[in-house]
Scaffold this active site. Structure first.
Site, PDB file in Angstrom:
ATOM      1  N   SER A  95       0.832  -1.196   0.000  1.00 26.10           N
ATOM      2  CA  SER A  95       0.000   0.000   0.000  1.00 26.10           C
ATOM      3  C   SER A  95       0.875   1.258   0.000  1.00 26.10           C
ATOM      4  O   SER A  95       1.685   1.447  -0.892  1.00 26.10           O
ATOM      5  CB  SER A  95      -0.951  -0.046   1.200  1.00 26.10           C
ATOM      6  OG  SER A  95      -2.021   0.854   1.032  1.00 26.10           O
ATOM      7  N   ASP A 226      -6.062  -3.893  -2.330  1.00 22.30           N
ATOM      8  CA  ASP A 226      -4.983  -3.546  -1.400  1.00 22.30           C
ATOM      9  C   ASP A 226      -4.273  -4.779  -0.836  1.00 22.30           C
ATOM     10  O   ASP A 226      -4.900  -5.686  -0.295  1.00 22.30           O
ATOM     11  CB  ASP A 226      -5.603  -2.741  -0.252  1.00 22.30           C
ATOM     12  CG  ASP A 226      -4.570  -1.988   0.567  1.00 22.30           C
ATOM     13  OD1 ASP A 226      -3.415  -2.440   0.621  1.00 22.30           O
ATOM     14  OD2 ASP A 226      -4.934  -0.962   1.158  1.00 22.30           O
TER      15      ASP A 226
END
Length: 332
Positions: A95, A226
């Site tokens: 991320s 993610d």
């Protein structure tokens, strides 16, 4: 008186000297042993003159906008000569950590990275469209950030769509980006070994795709989101090199005071992942710098940060690194 002709004669023994082969071999062996010692001493002297950093592998967790704290941690590690960004062997990021990791792999100095963050208008890197939520399962396509990633890649490599194999050939650094496949429920490790021809920009975009905010990426009928959902802290990739590896973990505080919908939403996600990540965090405690503090006005979907807030995040990173160094090195 008769003089002998032999009185002034010098007799020279011109016979060949004799050598013991075993003795010669032993002498040569001793010389070679002495030579090896000299070389070792020379290497030690060079190592002392050019100090090697303790850590050459770096793991960067997710953390949304709080990932700015990573920079403060790294700055402190550099100042203490525990880390040298020009001597990195491997970087793994998730991320926000994937985004920062890319800058490090591309050769940006910590000063350049910090200047980039200070000059970045964070509220302009997203353009939410709440009409997308029903159709695309998110409110932000991530196009602005994706274009920013490709601009950065172009500035350093002259190749907008560079893949992992090409990036490794240019940098010599093993860069790993973590993503999650929502369709197969698998964690994906994008790097020059597993996904050599995969575009770096797409991998980073996948890795930052916070569910509920960014729309998933569809590739071949599979949805990708993610990386933090399945592995927010990929220290496991360096299980055999822990002595050379340092990780930074942006910790989420588990509280019941929800001021924003985003905090409530993330609390639910954290609840699902809590037991797994608690075990992981403790397993690698000796190699982990925990960043626990954050300004009150910072939450996961808030991209509108002024430089004072950025500075606080940076300073909290420095404080976390100082605590780690004190506990690990100063108390010994």
């Amino acid at each position: 008186m008769n003089n002998s002709n032999t009185d002034n004669i010098i007799i020279i023994n011109d016979s060949e000297p004799t050598y013991n082969l075993e003795d010669v071999i032993n002498e040569i062996g001793d010389l070679l042993e002495d030579f090896d010692k000299i070389i070792d001493q020379y290497k030690q002297t060079i190592d002392q003159m050019v100090k090697k950093p303790k850590y050459v592998n770096l793991v960067l967790s997710g953390g949304s906008i709080r990932g700015i704290s990573h920079i403060g941690v790294i700055k402190k590690l550099i100042d203490e000569e525990l880390l040298d960004l020009s001597k990195m062997k491997a970087v793994a990021g998730v991320s926000a950590g994937a985004m920062l990791g890319l800058l490090i792999v591309l050769g940006f100095t910590i000063g350049e990275i910090w200047d980039f963050i200070l000059n970045l208008d964070t509220k302009k890197i997203v353009d939410p469209d709440f009409m997308l939520i029903l159709e695309k399962c998110g409110v932000e396509r991530g196009r602005i950030i994706y274009d920013l990633i490709e601009d950065i890649l172009t500035s350093k490599t002259d190749t907008k769509h560079i893949n992992f194999k090409q990036l490794y050939e240019k940098t010599g650094i093993h860069f790993t980006v973590v993503g999650s496949c929502l369709t197969t429920k698998d964690v994906i490790y994008y790097d020059h070994i597993n996904t050599p021809t995969f575009k770096v920009s797409v991998a980073v975009r996948i890795s930052i795709g916070m569910p509920g905010f960014f729309t998933p990426i569809d590739i071949g009928g599979k949805k990708y989101i993610d990386g933090a959902v399945l592995n927010n802290y990929p220290m496991n990739l360096f299980a055999k090199e822990l002595d050379k590896t340092i990780g930074i973990l942006i910790c989420n505080e588990h509280n019941t005071n929800y001021k924003y919908f985003e905090e409530y939403f993330m609390a639910i996600i954290n609840l699902f992942m809590y037991n797994y990540f608690e075990k992981t965090c403790h397993q690698y405690a000796d190699n982990t710098i925990y960043v626990k503090k954050a300004p009150e006005n910072v939450f996961i979907f808030n991209f509108d940060l002024d430089n004072n807030t950025k500075m606080k995040l940076f300073e909290y990173g420095i404080e976390a690194a100082e605590e780690f160094i004190k506990n690990k090195f100063d108390n010994k």
